[in-house]
Design a protein around this motif. Sequence first.
Motif, PDB file in Angstrom:
ATOM      1  N   ASN A 161      -7.544   7.555   8.324  1.00  0.00           N
ATOM      2  CA  ASN A 161      -6.519   6.856   8.345  1.00  0.00           C
ATOM      3  C   ASN A 161      -6.638   5.304   8.556  1.00  0.00           C
ATOM      4  O   ASN A 161      -7.490   5.085   9.224  1.00  0.00           O
ATOM      5  N   ILE A 162      -5.986   4.430   7.682  1.00  0.00           N
ATOM      6  CA  ILE A 162      -6.240   2.939   7.769  1.00  0.00           C
ATOM      7  C   ILE A 162      -4.974   2.475   7.811  1.00  0.00           C
ATOM      8  O   ILE A 162      -3.973   2.614   7.105  1.00  0.00           O
TER       9      ILE A 162
ATOM     10  N   VAL B 151       0.376   3.121   7.416  1.00  0.00           N
ATOM     11  CA  VAL B 151      -0.671   4.138   7.699  1.00  0.00           C
ATOM     12  C   VAL B 151      -1.253   4.619   6.352  1.00  0.00           C
ATOM     13  O   VAL B 151      -0.090   5.264   5.749  1.00  0.00           O
ATOM     14  N   LEU B 152      -2.196   4.369   5.887  1.00  0.00           N
ATOM     15  CA  LEU B 152      -2.569   5.088   4.704  1.00  0.00           C
ATOM     16  C   LEU B 152      -3.770   6.113   4.708  1.00  0.00           C
ATOM     17  O   LEU B 152      -4.760   5.805   5.309  1.00  0.00           O
ATOM     18  N   ALA B 153      -3.591   7.191   4.361  1.00  0.00           N
ATOM     19  CA  ALA B 153      -4.512   8.378   4.449  1.00  0.00           C
ATOM     20  C   ALA B 153      -5.227   8.598   3.306  1.00  0.00           C
ATOM     21  O   ALA B 153      -4.567   8.674   2.163  1.00  0.00           O
TER      22      ALA B 153
ATOM     23  N   GLU C 214     -12.471   4.759   9.840  1.00  0.00           N
ATOM     24  CA  GLU C 214     -11.327   5.412  10.604  1.00  0.00           C
ATOM     25  C   GLU C 214     -10.634   4.576  11.527  1.00  0.00           C
ATOM     26  O   GLU C 214     -11.303   3.805  12.438  1.00  0.00           O
ATOM     27  N   GLY C 215      -9.432   4.250  11.091  1.00  0.00           N
ATOM     28  CA  GLY C 215      -8.513   3.368  12.227  1.00  0.00           C
ATOM     29  C   GLY C 215      -8.648   1.855  11.934  1.00  0.00           C
ATOM     30  O   GLY C 215      -7.893   1.081  12.849  1.00  0.00           O
ATOM     31  N   ASP C 216      -9.354   1.387  10.777  1.00  0.00           N
ATOM     32  CA  ASP C 216      -9.258  -0.033  10.971  1.00  0.00           C
ATOM     33  C   ASP C 216      -8.160  -0.494  10.337  1.00  0.00           C
ATOM     34  O   ASP C 216      -7.247   0.210   9.747  1.00  0.00           O
ATOM     35  N   GLU C 217      -7.980  -1.764  10.565  1.00  0.00           N
ATOM     36  CA  GLU C 217      -6.949  -2.394  10.144  1.00  0.00           C
ATOM     37  C   GLU C 217      -6.913  -3.259   9.088  1.00  0.00           C
ATOM     38  O   GLU C 217      -8.177  -4.040   9.056  1.00  0.00           O
TER      39      GLU C 217
END
Length: 81
Positions: free
Chosen positions: A2-3, A21-23, A68-71
């Motif tokens: 997820n980004i 949120v883009l998976a 994972e989890g980056d903005e």
Amino acid sequence: MNINVVYFARYREALGQDGEVLAGDFLTLDDVRRALLARGGEYALLAEQNLMCARNQDLCKLDEPVGEGDEVAFFPPVTGG
């Protein structure tokens, strides 16, 4: 993975949202951009040649690796006079 994707300025206005949120399976920031471009419509703005971007609030280029989890932020080129 997820980004967290954030849109600024006229991108935010055109897309009608601050972010999402883009998976998906992304290796680089450009992979994220291409996934968004595949949606068509207003997302075509992200194909601009001088598009600016950041990863975790640091300016970067589209070949920047993502995790994972980056903005990831996209914003139009800044012009001045």
